[in-house]
Design an enzyme around this catalytic site. Structure first.
Site, PDB file in Angstrom:
ATOM      1  N   ASP A   2       0.778  -0.990  -0.115  1.00  7.70           N
ATOM      2  CA  ASP A   2      -0.119  -0.012   0.002  1.00  7.70           C
ATOM      3  C   ASP A   2       0.878   1.277  -0.055  1.00  7.70           C
ATOM      4  OD1 ASP A   2       0.950  -0.139   2.634  1.00  7.70           O
ATOM      5  OD2 ASP A   2      -0.869   0.646   3.409  1.00  7.70           O
ATOM      6  N   TYR A  58       3.031   4.761   0.622  1.00  5.43           N
ATOM      7  CA  TYR A  58       3.698   5.406   1.869  1.00  5.43           C
ATOM      8  C   TYR A  58       2.646   6.129   2.652  1.00  5.43           C
ATOM      9  CZ  TYR A  58       8.323   4.369  -0.568  1.00  5.43           C
ATOM     10  OH  TYR A  58       9.383   3.846  -0.942  1.00  5.43           O
ATOM     11  N   PHE A  67       6.926   2.441  -4.316  1.00 11.78           N
ATOM     12  CA  PHE A  67       8.286   2.652  -3.936  1.00 11.78           C
ATOM     13  C   PHE A  67       8.870   4.264  -4.320  1.00 11.78           C
ATOM     14  CE2 PHE A  67       7.739  -1.966  -4.221  1.00 11.78           C
ATOM     15  CZ  PHE A  67       8.298  -2.223  -2.949  1.00 11.78           C
ATOM     16  N   HIS A 123      10.798  -8.891   0.835  1.00 11.11           N
ATOM     17  CA  HIS A 123      10.563  -7.436   0.727  1.00 11.11           C
ATOM     18  C   HIS A 123      11.908  -6.451   0.958  1.00 11.11           C
ATOM     19  CE1 HIS A 123       8.690  -3.419   1.227  1.00 11.11           C
ATOM     20  NE2 HIS A 123       7.624  -3.914   0.444  1.00 11.11           N
TER      21      HIS A 123
END
Length: 224
Positions: A64, A66, A77, A186
């Site tokens: 989801d 930031y 990202f 991740h």
């Protein structure tokens, strides 16, 4: 929520008619009216706006947006110029440096990737300020799953980068033998050391694209 107007609109038009989407739309509008929500409403669909279906060569699936002030702008990202690169992106840059020798830039603005056909899609497209995963389960997953299915059905080579367990769950939607699926932990500081570092996904992606007669991605984000 400005409408998606490129070729995605045709592929996703049936979703807009579904009960879940109408409920999702109402929920999201109410959230924006009553709380601080990221990204700005005009940026919700930027992953779609920046990378039309016809141009997609690589998909980077995030979770989801930031949830810090001024960070999210609709591409997983990525952060706007002038915003400090979050830890996950710092680790992505570290891996890029090790893998391809890219220098670590002074910004985290990844639109250069999007314009080359790297779709940076979060599975959930909005979030309450400072509350990670706060919009999980309100309907976004159904919408982004539909988008992933559209990409899976494209009759051309494509690379899916699945980082972390939530992204890897989407592997069930991907069964096209023309596509390459690469999985790793991740890039967050909590898990990057478990195998994201050293995964070499960026060079593997480019090798696959070149092998299939496609232009490789120029992963170097330049200094501003």
């Amino acid at each position: 929520m400005p409408p998606i107007t490129n070729d995605w609109a045709q592929y996703l038009k049936e979703e807009y008619k579904k009960t879940y989407y109408r409920k999702l739309y109402e929920t999201v509008m109410h959230e924006y009216q009553t709380k601080q929500i990221f990204p700005p409403a005009d940026d919700i669909f930027n992953a779609f706006h920046f990378t039309p279906v016809k141009d997609v060569k690589v998909v980077i699936l995030g979770q989801d947006p930031y949830h810090g002030d001024g960070q999210a702008h609709g591409l997983s990202f990525s952060v706007r110029p002038g915003v400090e690169a979050p830890p996950s992106l710092v680790n992505i840059y570290t891996e890029l440096n090790e893998d391809l020798g890219c220098y670590i830039p002074n910004n985290g603005y990844l639109t250069k990737w999007a314009r080359q056909g790297v779709m940076m899609l979060n599975t959930v497209l909005t979030v309450q300020a400072h509350r990670a995963n706060s919009h999980r389960g309100i309907g976004w997953e159904e919408f982004t799953d539909a988008a992933i299915r559209v990409l899976n059905q494209q009759d051309r080579p494509m690379v899916f980068l699945l980082w972390g367990r939530p992204a890897q769950k989407k592997k069930a939607l991907l069964n096209n033998p023309k596509h390459l699926i690469l999985e790793a932990p991740h890039p967050s500081p909590l898990s990057a050391y478990r195998g994201f570092f050293g995964c070499r996904h960026f060079s593997k992606t480019n090798e696959f694209l070149k092998k299939n007669g496609l232009e490789p991605i120029d992963w170097q984000i330049e200094n501003i």
